[in-house]
Design a protein around this motif. Sequence first.
Motif, mmCIF file in Angstrom:
data_model
loop_
_atom_site.group_PDB
_atom_site.id
_atom_site.type_symbol
_atom_site.label_atom_id
_atom_site.label_comp_id
_atom_site.label_asym_id
_atom_site.label_seq_id
_atom_site.Cartn_x
_atom_site.Cartn_y
_atom_site.Cartn_z
ATOM 1 N N ASP A 186 10.894 -3.409 -8.883
ATOM 2 C CA ASP A 186 10.815 -2.833 -7.542
ATOM 3 C C ASP A 186 12.171 -2.248 -7.157
ATOM 4 O OD1 ASP A 186 9.693 -2.054 -5.183
ATOM 5 O OD2 ASP A 186 9.866 -4.004 -4.207
ATOM 6 N N ALA A 187 12.640 -1.315 -7.981
ATOM 7 C CA ALA A 187 13.928 -0.645 -7.777
ATOM 8 C C ALA A 187 13.911 0.634 -8.604
ATOM 9 C CB ALA A 187 15.089 -1.541 -8.214
ATOM 10 N N PRO A 188 14.667 1.660 -8.192
ATOM 11 C CA PRO A 188 14.610 2.944 -8.897
ATOM 12 C C PRO A 188 15.608 3.094 -10.038
ATOM 13 C CG PRO A 188 15.864 3.189 -6.885
ATOM 14 C CD PRO A 188 15.395 1.765 -6.906
ATOM 15 N N SER A 189 16.553 2.158 -10.205
ATOM 16 C CA SER A 189 17.616 2.348 -11.185
ATOM 17 C C SER A 189 18.214 1.008 -11.574
ATOM 18 C CB SER A 189 18.722 3.235 -10.600
ATOM 19 O OG SER A 189 19.356 2.576 -9.508
ATOM 20 N N ALA A 190 19.007 1.026 -12.658
ATOM 21 C CA ALA A 190 19.713 -0.184 -13.063
ATOM 22 C C ALA A 190 20.686 -0.623 -11.978
ATOM 23 C CB ALA A 190 20.454 0.066 -14.373
ATOM 24 N N LEU A 218 7.472 -6.317 -10.414
ATOM 25 C CA LEU A 218 6.143 -6.074 -9.864
ATOM 26 C C LEU A 218 5.043 -6.327 -10.885
ATOM 27 C CD1 LEU A 218 6.884 -2.800 -7.860
ATOM 28 C CD2 LEU A 218 6.786 -5.148 -7.005
ATOM 29 N N TYR A 219 5.262 -5.812 -12.104
ATOM 30 C CA TYR A 219 4.294 -6.000 -13.180
ATOM 31 C C TYR A 219 5.040 -6.377 -14.454
ATOM 32 C CZ TYR A 219 1.035 -3.325 -10.231
ATOM 33 O OH TYR A 219 0.238 -2.880 -9.205
ATOM 34 N N VAL A 220 4.432 -7.257 -15.227
ATOM 35 C CA VAL A 220 4.952 -7.630 -16.549
ATOM 36 C C VAL A 220 3.818 -7.420 -17.547
ATOM 37 C CG1 VAL A 220 5.959 -9.453 -17.963
ATOM 38 C CG2 VAL A 220 6.489 -9.349 -15.512
ATOM 39 N N PHE A 221 4.074 -6.575 -18.544
ATOM 40 C CA PHE A 221 3.068 -6.263 -19.555
ATOM 41 C C PHE A 221 3.554 -6.705 -20.927
ATOM 42 C CE2 PHE A 221 1.858 -3.324 -16.213
ATOM 43 C CZ PHE A 221 0.474 -3.257 -16.310
ATOM 44 N N GLY A 256 2.065 -6.208 -24.914
ATOM 45 C CA GLY A 256 1.022 -5.588 -25.717
ATOM 46 C C GLY A 256 0.037 -4.799 -24.885
ATOM 47 N N GLY A 257 0.537 -4.196 -23.817
ATOM 48 C CA GLY A 257 -0.320 -3.402 -22.948
ATOM 49 C C GLY A 257 -1.194 -4.203 -22.007
ATOM 50 N N ARG A 258 -1.062 -5.524 -22.045
ATOM 51 C CA ARG A 258 -1.868 -6.406 -21.192
ATOM 52 C C ARG A 258 -1.008 -6.959 -20.071
ATOM 53 N NH1 ARG A 258 -2.967 -12.032 -21.162
ATOM 54 N NH2 ARG A 258 -1.504 -12.293 -22.904
ATOM 55 N N GLU A 259 -1.482 -6.846 -18.846
ATOM 56 C CA GLU A 259 -0.743 -7.407 -17.717
ATOM 57 C C GLU A 259 -0.782 -8.925 -17.789
ATOM 58 O OE1 GLU A 259 -1.420 -8.054 -13.036
ATOM 59 O OE2 GLU A 259 -1.701 -5.971 -13.697
ATOM 60 N N ILE A 260 0.420 -9.542 -17.877
ATOM 61 C CA ILE A 260 0.462 -11.004 -17.972
ATOM 62 C C ILE A 260 1.100 -11.650 -16.743
ATOM 63 C CG2 ILE A 260 0.464 -11.015 -20.497
ATOM 64 C CD1 ILE A 260 3.471 -11.604 -20.386
ATOM 65 N N ALA A 261 1.724 -10.847 -15.880
ATOM 66 C CA ALA A 261 2.306 -11.406 -14.654
ATOM 67 C C ALA A 261 2.429 -10.297 -13.622
ATOM 68 C CB ALA A 261 3.670 -12.037 -14.925
ATOM 69 N N ARG A 262 2.350 -10.691 -12.381
ATOM 70 C CA ARG A 262 2.498 -9.745 -11.273
ATOM 71 C C ARG A 262 3.145 -10.478 -10.117
ATOM 72 N NH1 ARG A 262 -2.701 -6.849 -8.602
ATOM 73 N NH2 ARG A 262 -2.984 -6.242 -10.800
ATOM 74 N N THR A 263 4.039 -9.812 -9.410
ATOM 75 C CA THR A 263 4.704 -10.408 -8.252
ATOM 76 C C THR A 263 4.613 -9.457 -7.073
ATOM 77 O OG1 THR A 263 6.271 -11.650 -9.603
ATOM 78 C CG2 THR A 263 6.888 -11.270 -7.311
ATOM 79 N N THR A 264 4.228 -9.976 -5.933
ATOM 80 C CA THR A 264 4.213 -9.188 -4.700
ATOM 81 C C THR A 264 5.504 -9.458 -3.948
ATOM 82 O OG1 THR A 264 1.808 -9.377 -4.556
ATOM 83 C CG2 THR A 264 2.997 -8.753 -2.547
ATOM 84 N N PRO A 265 6.346 -8.427 -3.730
ATOM 85 C CA PRO A 265 7.646 -8.669 -3.080
ATOM 86 C C PRO A 265 7.490 -9.094 -1.631
ATOM 87 C CG PRO A 265 7.249 -6.312 -3.326
ATOM 88 C CD PRO A 265 6.154 -6.996 -4.075
ATOM 89 N N GLY A 266 8.402 -9.961 -1.199
ATOM 90 C CA GLY A 266 8.404 -10.383 0.195
ATOM 91 C C GLY A 266 8.883 -9.271 1.111
ATOM 92 N N ARG A 267 8.399 -9.280 2.339
ATOM 93 C CA ARG A 267 8.797 -8.265 3.319
ATOM 94 C C ARG A 267 9.346 -8.931 4.583
ATOM 95 N NH1 ARG A 267 7.448 -3.097 2.277
ATOM 96 N NH2 ARG A 267 6.093 -2.741 0.481
ATOM 97 N N SER A 268 10.291 -8.248 5.205
ATOM 98 C CA SER A 268 10.907 -8.739 6.435
ATOM 99 C C SER A 268 10.453 -7.869 7.611
ATOM 100 C CB SER A 268 12.435 -8.685 6.329
ATOM 101 O OG SER A 268 12.890 -9.470 5.255
ATOM 102 N N VAL A 269 10.388 -8.478 8.788
ATOM 103 C CA VAL A 269 10.003 -7.771 10.006
ATOM 104 C C VAL A 269 11.108 -7.955 11.034
ATOM 105 C CG1 VAL A 269 8.343 -7.615 11.900
ATOM 106 C CG2 VAL A 269 7.550 -8.109 9.562
ATOM 107 N N VAL A 270 11.614 -6.854 11.569
ATOM 108 C CA VAL A 270 12.635 -6.885 12.622
ATOM 109 C C VAL A 270 12.037 -6.293 13.895
ATOM 110 C CG1 VAL A 270 14.895 -6.059 13.350
ATOM 111 C CG2 VAL A 270 14.521 -6.726 10.961
ATOM 112 N N ARG A 271 12.041 -7.092 14.970
ATOM 113 C CA ARG A 271 11.414 -6.675 16.221
ATOM 114 C C ARG A 271 12.446 -6.711 17.341
ATOM 115 N NH1 ARG A 271 6.232 -9.981 17.557
ATOM 116 N NH2 ARG A 271 5.535 -8.790 15.735
#
Length: 428
Positions: A379-383, A394-397, A399-414
């Motif tokens: 979940d980043a555009p560069s090293a 976000l995704y870990v593959f 042999g072409g098979r998805e073996i792990a996935r993570t949903t990043p946490g989000r913050s809310v500022v009000r």
Amino acid sequence: MSYDLLIRRVRLHRRQQPVDIAVKDGLFVKIAADLPSAEATRVVDADGRLVVPPFIDAHVHLDAVLTVGQPRYNSSGTLLEGIQIWSERKPDLTHEDVKRRALEEIRWEVAQGTLHIRSHVDVCDPNLTALRALLEVREEVRDICDLQLVAFPQDGILSFPGGRELMRKALELGCDLVGGIPHYEWTRDMGVEDVHYAFALAKEFNRDIDCHCDETDDPQSRFTEVMAADTIEQSWQGRVTASHCTAMHSYDNAYAFKLLRLLARAQVNVIANPFDNVVLQGRFDTYPKRRGITRVKELLASGVNVALGHDSIMDPWFPLGRGDMLAAAQLALFLCHMSGHEEIDAVLDLITTNAARALRIQDRYGIEEGKPADFLILDAPSAFEALRLLPARLYVFKGGREIARTTPGRSVVRRAGEKEGQEVTFHV
């Protein structure tokens, strides 16, 4: 051609323009811009995020993970007290205990994108309990992680009763590599023989070598040179790794200059372990305190292949950690003064391509057409951003098979007076 999987709008390390990556039958089959989505069974839009080959943990101790506080905590924070505590814990090891903890930690690493692990296994145990358990683990996790096992004589090959025979038995049972610990032997002569014996076993069983070497602040601990000399004499170039080498941080520059050239000539890999190195070393210093980690930056400049390991994870030597190799790389960046823009790019190599070379898996590693489709979407555009943010994988593959996935946490500022739905939502 139809594809099993198509990853759209990918950023690759050191490549400016986005590409698409197509996978079929577990292999990368096409890497190019604007591949047709209609020909893919599944499409994932990376949306300009960085895609990298899987992370590699080139040095960890799976037999000891998750034992922190058992039977007591390391109050001095030293390597030596850690070894003593581990010797007190070892009699209580059981097959089930080792497997349970190792499998748990491997799941942590896989979820964070590490699909190749080299684990050292303490074989100073007449029953080889941990080794027998981890040999089973190695087979059980093959679908999610490739595991190499090193026969590691924690208490010494010569200094531990029956050490030579236990090392041989470990290799006969199926250990992938020969280990050693020359600086922990009782005398320098015994330490030299520790290295020589490791090479003799490696030649006999045709195995690679990975020795804990000079893991001390003592500038007179100089077994890395013995390893390099044996590598050349035995024609074992490219098959030898010296792990830790923290005494190099304390060598005078004249000797270090000689040693760096020798290591490059011998093609010896060096593996640094930032978490443990910075925590365990310098414990006998007042001020200034040494950082302890080996000369990563200078080794790289001298043409020596350097990789990183996590080493300890919640055990007698390092009470923290969660198996995140990107965090280990970030710490190395800080400790080794590798904050230049190009240097930051090189830091990512320490847990990817450099580590693949150390583990000798280059032929099946990397994002190239024809190779196994093992990769991560960060979940980043560069090293640079990956090492700054330590983002979700976000995704870990594999042999072409998805073996792990993570949903990043989000913050809310009000702000004051703002209602739900009017606030700013983002993830850091």
